[in-house]
Design a protein around this motif. Structure first.
Motif, PDB file in Angstrom:
ATOM      1  N   VAL A  26       0.809  -1.180   0.019  1.00 26.15           N
ATOM      2  CA  VAL A  26      -0.168  -0.125  -0.097  1.00 26.15           C
ATOM      3  C   VAL A  26       0.989   1.230   0.113  1.00 26.15           C
ATOM      4  N   CYS A  27       0.425   2.273  -0.757  1.00 19.41           N
ATOM      5  CA  CYS A  27       1.160   3.619  -0.930  1.00 19.41           C
ATOM      6  C   CYS A  27       0.336   4.584  -1.021  1.00 19.41           C
ATOM      7  N   THR A  28       0.186   5.387  -0.208  1.00 19.27           N
ATOM      8  CA  THR A  28      -0.746   6.654  -0.241  1.00 19.27           C
ATOM      9  C   THR A  28      -0.123   8.061  -0.127  1.00 19.27           C
ATOM     10  N   LEU A  29       0.059   8.799  -0.976  1.00 27.08           N
ATOM     11  CA  LEU A  29       0.561  10.138  -0.790  1.00 27.08           C
ATOM     12  C   LEU A  29       2.064  10.026  -0.587  1.00 27.08           C
ATOM     13  N   VAL A  30       2.792   9.246  -1.250  1.00 36.25           N
ATOM     14  CA  VAL A  30       4.036   9.041  -1.084  1.00 36.25           C
ATOM     15  C   VAL A  30       4.767   9.089  -2.298  1.00 36.25           C
ATOM     16  N   LEU A  31       4.393   8.568  -3.583  1.00 35.90           N
ATOM     17  CA  LEU A  31       5.218   8.686  -4.847  1.00 35.90           C
ATOM     18  C   LEU A  31       5.451  10.203  -5.282  1.00 35.90           C
ATOM     19  N   CYS A  32       4.751  10.994  -4.778  1.00 33.81           N
ATOM     20  CA  CYS A  32       5.179  12.396  -5.005  1.00 33.81           C
ATOM     21  C   CYS A  32       6.378  12.801  -4.270  1.00 33.81           C
ATOM     22  N   SER A  33       6.873  12.315  -3.486  1.00 37.49           N
ATOM     23  CA  SER A  33       8.173  12.911  -2.593  1.00 37.49           C
ATOM     24  C   SER A  33       9.264  11.958  -2.920  1.00 37.49           C
ATOM     25  N   TRP A  45       7.521  24.557  -1.790  1.00 35.74           N
ATOM     26  CA  TRP A  45       6.826  23.585  -1.229  1.00 35.74           C
ATOM     27  C   TRP A  45       7.576  22.166  -1.107  1.00 35.74           C
ATOM     28  N   LYS A  46       8.502  21.960  -1.820  1.00 33.61           N
ATOM     29  CA  LYS A  46       9.311  20.559  -1.512  1.00 33.61           C
ATOM     30  C   LYS A  46       9.840  20.860  -0.199  1.00 33.61           C
ATOM     31  N   HIS A  47      10.302  21.998   0.257  1.00 34.00           N
ATOM     32  CA  HIS A  47      10.906  21.995   1.627  1.00 34.00           C
ATOM     33  C   HIS A  47      10.050  21.960   2.611  1.00 34.00           C
ATOM     34  N   ILE A  48       8.627  22.726   2.320  1.00 33.12           N
ATOM     35  CA  ILE A  48       7.593  22.573   3.270  1.00 33.12           C
ATOM     36  C   ILE A  48       7.109  21.107   3.421  1.00 33.12           C
ATOM     37  N   GLY A  49       6.895  20.457   2.273  1.00 37.17           N
ATOM     38  CA  GLY A  49       6.138  19.077   2.161  1.00 37.17           C
ATOM     39  C   GLY A  49       7.112  17.876   2.190  1.00 37.17           C
ATOM     40  N   ASP A  50       8.309  18.140   2.855  1.00 36.10           N
ATOM     41  CA  ASP A  50       9.621  16.916   2.875  1.00 36.10           C
ATOM     42  C   ASP A  50       9.655  16.348   1.396  1.00 36.10           C
ATOM     43  N   GLY A  51       9.941  16.899   0.530  1.00 40.31           N
ATOM     44  CA  GLY A  51      10.264  16.483  -0.926  1.00 40.31           C
ATOM     45  C   GLY A  51       9.351  16.383  -1.765  1.00 40.31           C
ATOM     46  N   CYS A  52       7.782  16.868  -1.319  1.00 41.56           N
ATOM     47  CA  CYS A  52       6.816  16.604  -1.932  1.00 41.56           C
ATOM     48  C   CYS A  52       6.730  17.580  -3.494  1.00 41.56           C
ATOM     49  N   CYS A  53       6.543  16.839  -4.557  1.00 42.77           N
ATOM     50  CA  CYS A  53       6.520  17.434  -5.687  1.00 42.77           C
ATOM     51  C   CYS A  53       4.966  17.696  -6.226  1.00 42.77           C
ATOM     52  N   LEU A  54       4.844  19.044  -6.812  1.00 45.08           N
ATOM     53  CA  LEU A  54       3.568  19.212  -7.114  1.00 45.08           C
ATOM     54  C   LEU A  54       2.850  18.946  -8.622  1.00 45.08           C
ATOM     55  N   THR A  55       4.163  18.725  -9.350  1.00 44.52           N
ATOM     56  CA  THR A  55       3.817  18.706 -10.777  1.00 44.52           C
ATOM     57  C   THR A  55       4.094  17.343 -11.275  1.00 44.52           C
ATOM     58  N   ARG A  56       4.186  16.393 -10.287  1.00 43.11           N
ATOM     59  CA  ARG A  56       4.649  15.143 -10.810  1.00 43.11           C
ATOM     60  C   ARG A  56       3.438  14.284 -11.593  1.00 43.11           C
ATOM     61  N   GLU A  57       3.760  13.722 -12.552  1.00 39.82           N
ATOM     62  CA  GLU A  57       2.902  13.052 -13.285  1.00 39.82           C
ATOM     63  C   GLU A  57       2.970  11.495 -13.150  1.00 39.82           C
ATOM     64  N   THR A  58       2.300  11.185 -11.986  1.00 39.54           N
ATOM     65  CA  THR A  58       2.844   9.840 -11.291  1.00 39.54           C
ATOM     66  C   THR A  58       2.088   8.640 -12.218  1.00 39.54           C
ATOM     67  N   TRP A  59       0.974   8.915 -12.708  1.00 38.86           N
ATOM     68  CA  TRP A  59       0.219   7.965 -13.637  1.00 38.86           C
ATOM     69  C   TRP A  59       1.035   7.354 -14.618  1.00 38.86           C
ATOM     70  N   LYS A  60       2.007   8.312 -15.237  1.00 42.99           N
ATOM     71  CA  LYS A  60       2.912   7.724 -16.299  1.00 42.99           C
ATOM     72  C   LYS A  60       3.748   6.784 -15.870  1.00 42.99           C
ATOM     73  N   ALA A  61       4.487   6.876 -14.634  1.00 44.22           N
ATOM     74  CA  ALA A  61       5.370   5.989 -13.921  1.00 44.22           C
ATOM     75  C   ALA A  61       4.616   4.647 -13.742  1.00 44.22           C
TER      76      ALA A  61
END
Length: 244
Positions: free
Chosen positions: A142-149, A195-211
Motif C-alpha cells: 500500500v502506498c498513499t501520498l508517497v510517490l510525490c516525494s 513547497w518541496k521544503h515544506i512538504g518534505d520533498g513533495c513535488c506538485l507537478t509530478r505525473e505519477t500515472w505515467k510511472a
C-alpha cells in the motif's frame, strides 16, 4: 516555462528566502523531519474523514488476498502516522516502511488503536531501496501520498514489484499534477520549489500515472478524483490498484 511563471517563482523565493537559506546550509532538513509527522497527523485525520468511503471501498479488496498462511502479508510503503490502518481488514500482518524515524511514535499510537491487525516491524528505509525485505514476501503493498516525494518513482515501483508475490496487489492513492497549460498547473510550477521544503520533498507537478503505466504491471486500474482540500496547492488524486 513561461516568463511569468519564472518571475512569480522568484517572488515566492524572495518571500521565503530564510527557508531556502536554511535548506542550502543543511539546517532545514533535520528540522522538517522532526515536525513533519505532527503536520501529517493533523492532515491525515482530516483527509480520512473526507476520503472514508473511497478508502473503505479500495482497501476492502484486501480481504480476498490471503496468502498460504491464511493471513495477508501487507507492506505499507511510506507508512507515516498509520492513517490507513483503520481501513485494513482483520488478518493483516503489517510491515511499516518509512525513511523518517520520527514517525515511529505516531505508529505506536495507531497500532494501539487498531488491534484487529498484527504488526510485524517498522523498517526505516526509502522506497527505492527495500533490501531488508525479501523477494516475493508480500501479498499486498500500500502506498498513499508517497510517490510525490520519492527521488525515483520508477525505482520505487520496481522495488514494489520485487517484494510482491506473483499476483500480489499494489494499492495506491496519490496526488498528481494539474493538466498542463492550465493556470492551476502554472501555480504548481510557481510554488513547487518552496513547497518541496515544506512538504518534505513533495513535488506538485509530478505525473505519477505515467510511472504506473510504464511499470508493466499485469493489470492496472486507476480512477481520478478531485483533491480533498481546495486550499492546498496539491492537484487531483489518482486511486486504484496494480497486479504483479
Amino acid at each position: 516555462m513561461d516568463v511569468l511563471v519564472r518571475l512569480l517563482q522568484l517572488l515566492v523565493l524572495l518571500l521565503t528566502l530564510p527557508l531556502h537559506l536554511m535548506a542550502l546550509l543543511g539546517c532545514w532538513q533535520p528540522l522538517c523531519k522532526s515536525w513533519f509527522p505532527y503536520l501529517m497527523a493533523v492532515l491525515t485525520e482530516k483527509s480520512n474523514r473526507k476520503m472514508k468511503t473511497k478508502k473503505q471501498e479500495l482497501f476492502a479488496q484486501i480481504k480476498g488476498l490471503k496468502g498460504a498462511s491464511g493471513e495477508v502479508a501487507l507492506l505499507e510503503l511510506g507508512c507515516g502516522t498509520g492513517a490507513n490502518f483503520q481501513f485494513y481488514p482483520p488478518g493483516c500482518k503489517v510491515t511499516c516502511l518509512d525513511p523518517n524515524p520520527h514517525f515511529e511514535k505516531f505508529l505506536a499510537k495507531s497500532m494501539a488503536e487498531n488491534r484487529h491487525l498484527k504488526y510485524e516491524r517498522f523498517v526505516v528505509a526509502s522506497g527505492e531501496d527495500m533490501r531488508q525485505l525479501a523477494d516475493s514476501s508480500m501479498d499486498v503493498v500500500v502506498c498513499t501520498l508517497v510517490l510525490c516525494s520519492v527521488q525515483s518513482p520508477k525505482r520505487v515501483l520496481q522495488e514494489v514489484k520485487r517484494v510482491l508475490r506473483p499476483e500480489g496487489v499494489f494499492f495506491f492513492w496519490e496526488h498528481v499534477a494539474e493538466p498542463r497549460r492550465s493556470w492551476a498547473f502554472r501555480w504548481q510550477q510557481v510554488l513547487e520549489p518552496t513547497w518541496k521544503h515544506i512538504g518534505d520533498g513533495c513535488c506538485l507537478t509530478r505525473e505519477t500515472w505515467k510511472a504506473l503505466e510504464s511499470a508493466k504491471f499485469s493489470e492496472l486500474q486507476m480512477e481520478r478524483q478531485p483533491p480533498p482540500f481546495k486550499w492546498l496547492p496539491v492537484g487531483p488524486h489518482i486511486m486504484g490498484k496494480a497486479v504483479k
